[in-house]
Design a protein around this motif. Sequence first.
Motif, mmCIF file in Angstrom:
data_model
loop_
_atom_site.group_PDB
_atom_site.id
_atom_site.type_symbol
_atom_site.label_atom_id
_atom_site.label_comp_id
_atom_site.label_asym_id
_atom_site.label_seq_id
_atom_site.Cartn_x
_atom_site.Cartn_y
_atom_site.Cartn_z
ATOM 1 N N GLY A 65 0.564 -1.001 -0.117
ATOM 2 C CA GLY A 65 -0.078 -0.004 -0.056
ATOM 3 C C GLY A 65 0.769 1.466 -0.137
ATOM 4 N N GLY A 66 2.150 1.188 -0.042
ATOM 5 C CA GLY A 66 3.089 2.254 -0.006
ATOM 6 C C GLY A 66 2.895 3.025 -1.403
ATOM 7 N N GLU A 67 3.140 4.375 -1.559
ATOM 8 C CA GLU A 67 3.099 4.966 -2.841
ATOM 9 C C GLU A 67 4.423 5.586 -2.940
ATOM 10 O OE1 GLU A 67 -0.152 7.596 -2.833
ATOM 11 O OE2 GLU A 67 -1.601 6.093 -2.408
ATOM 12 N N ILE A 68 4.915 5.910 -4.222
ATOM 13 C CA ILE A 68 6.103 6.788 -4.681
ATOM 14 C C ILE A 68 5.647 7.502 -5.661
ATOM 15 C CG2 ILE A 68 8.364 6.857 -5.595
ATOM 16 C CD1 ILE A 68 9.036 4.389 -4.158
ATOM 17 N N THR A 69 5.409 8.909 -5.780
ATOM 18 C CA THR A 69 5.193 9.698 -6.988
ATOM 19 C C THR A 69 6.264 9.726 -7.977
ATOM 20 O OG1 THR A 69 3.979 11.297 -5.380
ATOM 21 C CG2 THR A 69 4.401 11.930 -7.424
ATOM 22 N N LEU A 70 5.869 9.417 -9.226
ATOM 23 C CA LEU A 70 6.735 9.346 -10.387
ATOM 24 C C LEU A 70 6.936 10.719 -11.015
ATOM 25 C CD1 LEU A 70 5.682 5.802 -11.823
ATOM 26 C CD2 LEU A 70 7.419 6.411 -10.381
ATOM 27 N N PHE A 71 5.768 11.213 -11.208
ATOM 28 C CA PHE A 71 5.887 12.588 -11.936
ATOM 29 C C PHE A 71 4.445 13.261 -11.727
ATOM 30 C CE2 PHE A 71 5.348 9.546 -15.137
ATOM 31 C CZ PHE A 71 4.150 9.735 -15.817
ATOM 32 N N ARG A 72 4.339 14.434 -12.048
ATOM 33 C CA ARG A 72 3.104 15.191 -12.161
ATOM 34 C C ARG A 72 2.760 15.840 -13.547
ATOM 35 N NH1 ARG A 72 4.419 15.873 -6.825
ATOM 36 N NH2 ARG A 72 2.674 15.681 -5.255
ATOM 37 N N LEU A 73 1.562 15.735 -13.888
ATOM 38 C CA LEU A 73 1.090 16.237 -15.378
ATOM 39 C C LEU A 73 0.302 17.412 -14.992
ATOM 40 C CD1 LEU A 73 -0.313 13.066 -16.682
ATOM 41 C CD2 LEU A 73 1.870 14.000 -17.339
ATOM 42 N N LEU A 74 0.646 18.631 -15.727
ATOM 43 C CA LEU A 74 -0.047 19.972 -15.669
ATOM 44 C C LEU A 74 -0.743 20.102 -16.895
ATOM 45 C CD1 LEU A 74 3.033 21.739 -13.933
ATOM 46 C CD2 LEU A 74 1.242 20.452 -12.916
ATOM 47 N N ASP A 75 -1.150 21.479 -17.084
ATOM 48 C CA ASP A 75 -2.053 21.983 -18.255
ATOM 49 C C ASP A 75 -1.230 21.635 -19.470
ATOM 50 O OD1 ASP A 75 -3.914 23.042 -16.181
ATOM 51 O OD2 ASP A 75 -3.626 25.176 -16.904
ATOM 52 N N GLY A 76 -1.978 21.284 -20.453
ATOM 53 C CA GLY A 76 -1.245 20.777 -21.760
ATOM 54 C C GLY A 76 -0.367 19.663 -21.856
ATOM 55 N N ASP A 77 -0.082 19.096 -20.601
ATOM 56 C CA ASP A 77 0.791 17.828 -20.645
ATOM 57 C C ASP A 77 0.260 16.561 -21.291
ATOM 58 O OD1 ASP A 77 2.966 19.084 -19.627
ATOM 59 O OD2 ASP A 77 2.737 18.456 -17.427
ATOM 60 N N VAL A 78 0.763 15.584 -22.023
ATOM 61 C CA VAL A 78 0.222 14.431 -22.484
ATOM 62 C C VAL A 78 0.658 13.244 -21.884
ATOM 63 C CG1 VAL A 78 0.335 13.237 -24.792
ATOM 64 C CG2 VAL A 78 0.530 15.613 -25.046
#
Length: 218
Positions: A65-78
């Motif tokens: 159940g642990g999480e690791i954030t890989l990246f974030r997506l913002l306005d206009g990201d594919v």
Amino acid sequence: MRELLEQTLPFWEELTKSEQDALVEKVTESSVKKGTMLHYGGKECAGVQIIKEGQARVFVTSPGGGEITLFRLLDGDVSILSAACMMKGLDIELDMELEEDSVICTIPKCLYKEISDQNAKVKDYTLEMISEKFSDIMWLFNQYVFSNVASRLADAILEHRALAGSDTLAITHDALARDLGTAREVVTRLLKQFQTDGLVKLTRGHIEVLDAAKLGKV
């Protein structure tokens, strides 16, 4: 919709008119509430997604159940990895959490694959984007393995500072712990040390960055 596709897809001008028209006609647009969780992997393949408005966190979840954030997506990201199931031999399980109310446009996987199979420019773009994302993920895991938690926490705070455009961050210790794949107690202990060192100021539900330059050197 045509304007969004022109702005976000580098290969747009390389498409035939019929391919452009098919994309404009078949792309779907949906509004997604903050906090919504989406899963990609296995037999689930959403297609290529574009964040028209909003912000999303892409992460992996361990069996425990642990999480690791890989990246974030913002306005206009594919989000090309949401269509990773189109790639033969590529098996990846990802989750995405919408951190803001968002508008997501989705290119159906069958249509994207058809165009990619017929157009070398689209295929090259797809491979390049997937390669780029996996390079980012490998860099992150190298950081996770070889960097100390304090350094990764400092980097995470600076990332959130850049996203917010402010020195005062409305972020919880739990959220930072999920970013780092560590325990909340570890984050709380390190933040208290950062505060003692004059790097941040802690208040209920907020973290204020006092010295970004020194924080970047942790």
